[in-house]
Design a protein around this motif. Structure first.
Motif, PDB file in Angstrom:
ATOM      1  N   TYR A   6       0.834  -1.183   0.000  1.00 38.40           N
ATOM      2  CA  TYR A   6       0.000   0.000   0.000  1.00 38.40           C
ATOM      3  C   TYR A   6       0.875   1.242   0.000  1.00 38.40           C
ATOM      4  N   TYR A  57      -3.793   3.756  -0.010  1.00 34.97           N
ATOM      5  CA  TYR A  57      -4.341   3.235  -1.260  1.00 34.97           C
ATOM      6  C   TYR A  57      -3.606   1.961  -1.637  1.00 34.97           C
ATOM      7  N   ALA A 116     -11.208   7.917  -4.986  1.00 33.05           N
ATOM      8  CA  ALA A 116     -10.224   7.469  -5.984  1.00 33.05           C
ATOM      9  C   ALA A 116      -9.949   8.577  -6.988  1.00 33.05           C
TER      10      ALA A 116
END
Length: 132
Positions: A6, A57, A116
Motif C-alpha cells: 500500500y 491506497y 479514488a
C-alpha cells in the motif's frame, strides 16, 4: 504495522510529527505532507495520531492506471512536501486531502470512487507542479 503493498499519504498537525521511511527519519513541521510509496517500510515514530489524516491506497489501484504508476515510479524518492519551502503545492495538496477525508466520512453513495478520483487529482497536481 507495515502494509508493504500500500501507499500512504500522511498529513499531521501539531509539533509531534516524526516518521521513519526505510532507513531515514523525518521530523516534520505542522502542515508538511509525507508520501510513502508502495513497498516502503515505514513507521510513525511520534505523531499526534488523533489529528493526523492518513490516506492509504492499494498498490493494485496504483498499478491499474499507467499514469498513476508512472508518477509513483518517477517520484519514488520524494517523501516530504515541506510547507515552508513549497507552500503553494502543500496548500493545494492539503485541500485535496481535506476533500478526500470529508468524502470518505460522508457516508454518501459512490464515496469510494469519488475518493479514488481525488487521489488521482492529488497525483496530477504533484506531477504538474514538478514539471513546472
Amino acid at each position: 504495522m507495515v502494509l508493504p503493498n500500500y501507499g500512504k499519504i500522511f498529513f499531521g498537525s501539531g509539533s509531534r510529527n516524526i516518521y521513519r521511511i526505510d532507513d531515514s527519519l523525518y521530523s516534520l513541521a505542522e502542515g508538511d505532507i509525507v508520501l510513502i510509496w508502495p513497498m516502503e517500510t515505514h513507521e510513525i515514530v511520534d505523531a499526534n495520531r488523533e489529528d493526523s489524516v492518513i490516506i492509504q491506497y492499494s498498490n493494485t489501484f496504483a498499478d491499474s492506471l499507467h499514469d498513476f504508476k508512472r508518477i509513483v515510479n518517477h517520484y519514488h524518492d520524494l517523501h516530504i512536501i515541506c510547507i515552508n519551502s513549497h507552500s503553494a503545492l502543500a496548500g493545494r495538496l492539503k485541500s485535496i486531502i481535506d476533500k478526500i477525508y470529508k468524502e470518505w466520512n460522508s457516508g454518501e453513495s459512490n464515496n469510494e470512487m469519488r475518493c479514488a478520483g481525488l487521489l488521482c487529482e492529488f497525483m496530477i497536481v504533484l506531477d504538474d507542479y514538478h514539471k513546472e
